[in-house]
Design a protein around this motif. Sequence first.
Motif, mmCIF file in Angstrom:
data_model
loop_
_atom_site.group_PDB
_atom_site.id
_atom_site.type_symbol
_atom_site.label_atom_id
_atom_site.label_comp_id
_atom_site.label_asym_id
_atom_site.label_seq_id
_atom_site.Cartn_x
_atom_site.Cartn_y
_atom_site.Cartn_z
ATOM 1 N N GLN A 37 0.887 5.398 1.073
ATOM 2 C CA GLN A 37 0.184 6.420 1.836
ATOM 3 C C GLN A 37 0.909 7.745 1.692
ATOM 4 O OE1 GLN A 37 -0.189 5.803 6.127
ATOM 5 N NE2 GLN A 37 -2.207 6.753 6.073
ATOM 6 N N PRO A 70 1.097 12.054 2.433
ATOM 7 C CA PRO A 70 0.958 12.833 3.670
ATOM 8 C C PRO A 70 -0.479 13.174 4.047
ATOM 9 C CG PRO A 70 2.787 13.657 2.387
ATOM 10 C CD PRO A 70 2.099 12.631 1.536
ATOM 11 N N GLY A 71 -1.382 13.284 3.106
ATOM 12 C CA GLY A 71 -2.774 13.576 3.433
ATOM 13 C C GLY A 71 -3.462 12.489 4.220
ATOM 14 N N GLY A 72 -2.915 11.279 4.204
ATOM 15 C CA GLY A 72 -3.441 10.193 5.027
ATOM 16 C C GLY A 72 -4.104 9.074 4.256
ATOM 17 N N GLY A 73 -4.633 9.343 3.070
ATOM 18 C CA GLY A 73 -5.320 8.306 2.318
ATOM 19 C C GLY A 73 -4.368 7.208 1.879
ATOM 20 N N ILE A 74 -4.872 6.009 1.802
ATOM 21 C CA ILE A 74 -4.069 4.847 1.416
ATOM 22 C C ILE A 74 -4.539 4.325 0.073
ATOM 23 C CG2 ILE A 74 -3.590 2.432 1.978
ATOM 24 C CD1 ILE A 74 -3.555 3.193 4.906
ATOM 25 N N LEU A 129 0.848 -1.188 0.000
ATOM 26 C CA LEU A 129 0.000 0.000 0.000
ATOM 27 C C LEU A 129 0.885 1.240 0.000
ATOM 28 C CD1 LEU A 129 -2.120 -1.356 2.964
ATOM 29 C CD2 LEU A 129 -2.862 -1.385 0.591
ATOM 30 N N ILE A 179 3.520 0.682 2.817
ATOM 31 C CA ILE A 179 3.112 -0.207 3.903
ATOM 32 C C ILE A 179 2.853 -1.601 3.349
ATOM 33 C CG2 ILE A 179 1.422 -0.622 5.731
ATOM 34 C CD1 ILE A 179 0.751 2.375 5.657
#
Lengths: 112, 108
Positions: free
Chosen positions: B37, B39-43, B35, B86
Amino acid sequence: EAGVAQSPRYKIIEKRQSVAFWCNPISGHATLYWYQQILGQGPKLLIQFQNNGVVDDSQLPKDRFSAERLKGVDSTLKIQPAKLEDSAVYLCASSREGYGYTFGSGTRLTIV
Amino acid sequence: KNEVEQSPQNLTAQEGEFITINCSYSVGISALHWLQQHPGGGIVSLFMLSSGKKKHGRLIATINIQEKHSSLHITASHPRDSAVYICARETSGSRLTFGEGTQLTVNP
């Protein structure tokens, strides 16, 4: 196809207040997940739904966290009362067997 | 000990370099996921593997089931590849267990 929708994107609240997050999964995805991701760590599963039933909530702090998926589609995650250590990104994901996972953009929660 | 171990934790490269991120896991899996990711957080899901090798553009993922090890390779790296990568193992019941992630920075 539309992605997994989450709202809000950001939330700042004071400790001891309550907060709720909303997730709309991909249409047709039976399984929905809520993850908590603390800064610098990988996501940790909070709860997994299959349709509107709970499959796994073993890591959900049930004294303050609750989640529901009443009609097997949208889901809400609530924290009440919030603690400082709850500051994290809350990710919603959905999956359909054999088709992998789709993640939402997450809600960044800051407790002050 | 984490059930999913990634290395390195942080990686800095120059644009154009070949990059490898490693993932080891401790129990049998139904699938291994890579995965990305930002910096905005979405994966974003990059790969889902149960054997062999998969390629998508400049990204290649391999898995060795016997050794419980997977690698993610990026060829001709670019600054836009900078993100957290990840690794996650999937077990029965569609349960994902995530590694801690590898922060990749590609400098121009």
